[in-house]
Design a protein around this motif. Structure first.
Motif, PDB file in Angstrom:
ATOM      1  N   VAL A  39       0.857  -1.186   0.000  1.00  0.00           N
ATOM      2  CA  VAL A  39       0.000   0.000   0.000  1.00  0.00           C
ATOM      3  C   VAL A  39       0.895   1.238   0.000  1.00  0.00           C
ATOM      4  O   VAL A  39       1.658   1.456   0.935  1.00  0.00           O
ATOM      5  CB  VAL A  39      -0.941   0.020   1.232  1.00  0.00           C
ATOM      6  CG1 VAL A  39      -1.771   1.292   1.254  1.00  0.00           C
ATOM      7  CG2 VAL A  39      -1.829  -1.212   1.246  1.00  0.00           C
ATOM      8  N   GLN A  40       0.798   2.038  -1.075  1.00  0.00           N
ATOM      9  CA  GLN A  40       1.569   3.271  -1.176  1.00  0.00           C
ATOM     10  C   GLN A  40       0.794   4.458  -0.621  1.00  0.00           C
ATOM     11  O   GLN A  40       1.373   5.392  -0.076  1.00  0.00           O
ATOM     12  CB  GLN A  40       1.900   3.591  -2.638  1.00  0.00           C
ATOM     13  CG  GLN A  40       2.911   2.679  -3.247  1.00  0.00           C
ATOM     14  CD  GLN A  40       3.223   3.105  -4.676  1.00  0.00           C
ATOM     15  OE1 GLN A  40       2.324   3.376  -5.457  1.00  0.00           O
ATOM     16  NE2 GLN A  40       4.493   3.147  -4.999  1.00  0.00           N
ATOM     17  N   ASP A  41      -0.524   4.425  -0.792  1.00  0.00           N
ATOM     18  CA  ASP A  41      -1.384   5.529  -0.373  1.00  0.00           C
ATOM     19  C   ASP A  41      -2.799   4.973  -0.291  1.00  0.00           C
ATOM     20  O   ASP A  41      -3.056   3.859  -0.731  1.00  0.00           O
ATOM     21  CB  ASP A  41      -1.304   6.666  -1.388  1.00  0.00           C
ATOM     22  CG  ASP A  41      -1.753   8.018  -0.814  1.00  0.00           C
ATOM     23  OD1 ASP A  41      -2.128   8.082   0.374  1.00  0.00           O
ATOM     24  OD2 ASP A  41      -1.752   8.995  -1.575  1.00  0.00           O
ATOM     25  N   MET A  42      -3.721   5.745   0.244  1.00  0.00           N
ATOM     26  CA  MET A  42      -5.113   5.304   0.304  1.00  0.00           C
ATOM     27  C   MET A  42      -6.036   6.493   0.375  1.00  0.00           C
ATOM     28  O   MET A  42      -5.624   7.598   0.721  1.00  0.00           O
ATOM     29  CB  MET A  42      -5.334   4.350   1.460  1.00  0.00           C
ATOM     30  CG  MET A  42      -5.112   4.922   2.824  1.00  0.00           C
ATOM     31  SD  MET A  42      -5.265   3.663   4.075  1.00  0.00           S
ATOM     32  CE  MET A  42      -3.560   3.420   4.453  1.00  0.00           C
ATOM     33  N   ARG A  43      -7.297   6.249   0.028  1.00  0.00           N
ATOM     34  CA  ARG A  43      -8.334   7.283   0.037  1.00  0.00           C
ATOM     35  C   ARG A  43      -9.576   6.722   0.711  1.00  0.00           C
ATOM     36  O   ARG A  43      -9.937   5.565   0.500  1.00  0.00           O
ATOM     37  CB  ARG A  43      -8.711   7.699  -1.386  1.00  0.00           C
ATOM     38  CG  ARG A  43      -7.560   8.168  -2.248  1.00  0.00           C
ATOM     39  CD  ARG A  43      -7.133   9.583  -1.864  1.00  0.00           C
ATOM     40  NE  ARG A  43      -6.119  10.087  -2.767  1.00  0.00           N
ATOM     41  CZ  ARG A  43      -4.812   9.989  -2.583  1.00  0.00           C
ATOM     42  NH1 ARG A  43      -4.357   9.346  -1.528  1.00  0.00           N
ATOM     43  NH2 ARG A  43      -3.964  10.512  -3.435  1.00  0.00           N
ATOM     44  N   ALA A  44     -10.239   7.558   1.485  1.00  0.00           N
ATOM     45  CA  ALA A  44     -11.519   7.176   2.090  1.00  0.00           C
ATOM     46  C   ALA A  44     -12.599   7.189   1.017  1.00  0.00           C
ATOM     47  O   ALA A  44     -12.479   7.870  -0.001  1.00  0.00           O
ATOM     48  CB  ALA A  44     -11.883   8.153   3.199  1.00  0.00           C
ATOM     49  N   MET A  45     -13.667   6.423   1.261  1.00  0.00           N
ATOM     50  CA  MET A  45     -14.790   6.376   0.317  1.00  0.00           C
ATOM     51  C   MET A  45     -16.087   6.802   0.988  1.00  0.00           C
ATOM     52  O   MET A  45     -17.117   6.187   0.803  1.00  0.00           O
ATOM     53  CB  MET A  45     -14.933   4.972  -0.263  1.00  0.00           C
ATOM     54  CG  MET A  45     -13.845   4.602  -1.231  1.00  0.00           C
ATOM     55  SD  MET A  45     -14.182   3.076  -2.096  1.00  0.00           S
ATOM     56  CE  MET A  45     -15.695   3.445  -2.954  1.00  0.00           C
ATOM     57  N   GLY A  46     -16.052   7.816   1.817  1.00  0.00           N
ATOM     58  CA  GLY A  46     -17.266   8.320   2.446  1.00  0.00           C
ATOM     59  C   GLY A  46     -17.742   7.515   3.638  1.00  0.00           C
ATOM     60  O   GLY A  46     -18.883   7.613   4.033  1.00  0.00           O
ATOM     61  N   GLY A  47     -16.890   6.719   4.208  1.00  0.00           N
ATOM     62  CA  GLY A  47     -17.238   5.926   5.378  1.00  0.00           C
ATOM     63  C   GLY A  47     -16.085   5.023   5.745  1.00  0.00           C
ATOM     64  O   GLY A  47     -15.074   4.963   5.052  1.00  0.00           O
ATOM     65  N   SER A  48     -16.251   4.293   6.844  1.00  0.00           N
ATOM     66  CA  SER A  48     -15.154   3.437   7.300  1.00  0.00           C
ATOM     67  C   SER A  48     -15.243   2.020   6.751  1.00  0.00           C
ATOM     68  O   SER A  48     -14.355   1.220   6.978  1.00  0.00           O
ATOM     69  CB  SER A  48     -15.134   3.396   8.828  1.00  0.00           C
ATOM     70  OG  SER A  48     -16.351   2.843   9.299  1.00  0.00           O
ATOM     71  N   SER A  49     -16.306   1.704   6.012  1.00  0.00           N
ATOM     72  CA  SER A  49     -16.493   0.326   5.553  1.00  0.00           C
ATOM     73  C   SER A  49     -15.703  -0.022   4.301  1.00  0.00           C
ATOM     74  O   SER A  49     -15.622  -1.176   3.923  1.00  0.00           O
ATOM     75  CB  SER A  49     -17.974   0.045   5.309  1.00  0.00           C
ATOM     76  OG  SER A  49     -18.464   0.879   4.284  1.00  0.00           O
ATOM     77  N   SER A  50     -15.100   0.978   3.644  1.00  0.00           N
ATOM     78  CA  SER A  50     -14.272   0.691   2.476  1.00  0.00           C
ATOM     79  C   SER A  50     -13.238   1.781   2.270  1.00  0.00           C
ATOM     80  O   SER A  50     -13.412   2.910   2.722  1.00  0.00           O
ATOM     81  CB  SER A  50     -15.127   0.520   1.222  1.00  0.00           C
ATOM     82  OG  SER A  50     -15.851   1.686   0.958  1.00  0.00           O
ATOM     83  N   ARG A  51     -12.156   1.416   1.600  1.00  0.00           N
ATOM     84  CA  ARG A  51     -11.074   2.342   1.272  1.00  0.00           C
ATOM     85  C   ARG A  51     -10.549   2.015  -0.114  1.00  0.00           C
ATOM     86  O   ARG A  51     -10.532   0.851  -0.522  1.00  0.00           O
ATOM     87  CB  ARG A  51      -9.887   2.191   2.235  1.00  0.00           C
ATOM     88  CG  ARG A  51     -10.135   2.580   3.655  1.00  0.00           C
ATOM     89  CD  ARG A  51      -9.818   4.052   3.863  1.00  0.00           C
ATOM     90  NE  ARG A  51     -10.392   4.534   5.088  1.00  0.00           N
ATOM     91  CZ  ARG A  51      -9.707   4.792   6.180  1.00  0.00           C
ATOM     92  NH1 ARG A  51      -8.410   4.602   6.210  1.00  0.00           N
ATOM     93  NH2 ARG A  51     -10.323   5.255   7.248  1.00  0.00           N
ATOM     94  N   VAL A  52     -10.099   3.038  -0.817  1.00  0.00           N
ATOM     95  CA  VAL A  52      -9.371   2.819  -2.064  1.00  0.00           C
ATOM     96  C   VAL A  52      -7.898   2.785  -1.697  1.00  0.00           C
ATOM     97  O   VAL A  52      -7.356   3.766  -1.184  1.00  0.00           O
ATOM     98  CB  VAL A  52      -9.630   3.938  -3.097  1.00  0.00           C
ATOM     99  CG1 VAL A  52      -8.783   3.702  -4.347  1.00  0.00           C
ATOM    100  CG2 VAL A  52     -11.099   4.004  -3.453  1.00  0.00           C
TER     101      VAL A  52
END
Length: 73
Positions: A39-52
């Protein structure tokens, strides 16, 4: 005969951990299609149940639930 723990291969200097998307961290590894990606980086997707997750040598991938990840020790 080897047990399941002995026969598994992980990225060097990591340990397997069951993790939710909100618990992910940069430099963790995920296994996709039999290969490990950092994992180099990550983004939230409007909640804690998923991440990009932005994975090295793979690109964006959506993590939607708990899974075994490999965390540096």
């Amino acid at each position: 005969m080897t047990n399941a723990t002995e026969s598994k291969h992980y990225p060097p200097n990591t340990k397997p951990t069951l993790c939710t998307p909100e618990q992910m961290a940069v430099d963790d590894f995920v296994r996709l299609g039999g290969e490990f990606f950092r994992v180099q980086d990550m983004r939230a997707m409007g909640g804690s149940s998923s991440r990009v997750l932005i994975l090295e040598d793979y690109g964006p991938w959506v993590m939607t639930g708990k899974r075994e990840i490999y965390r540096p020790i």
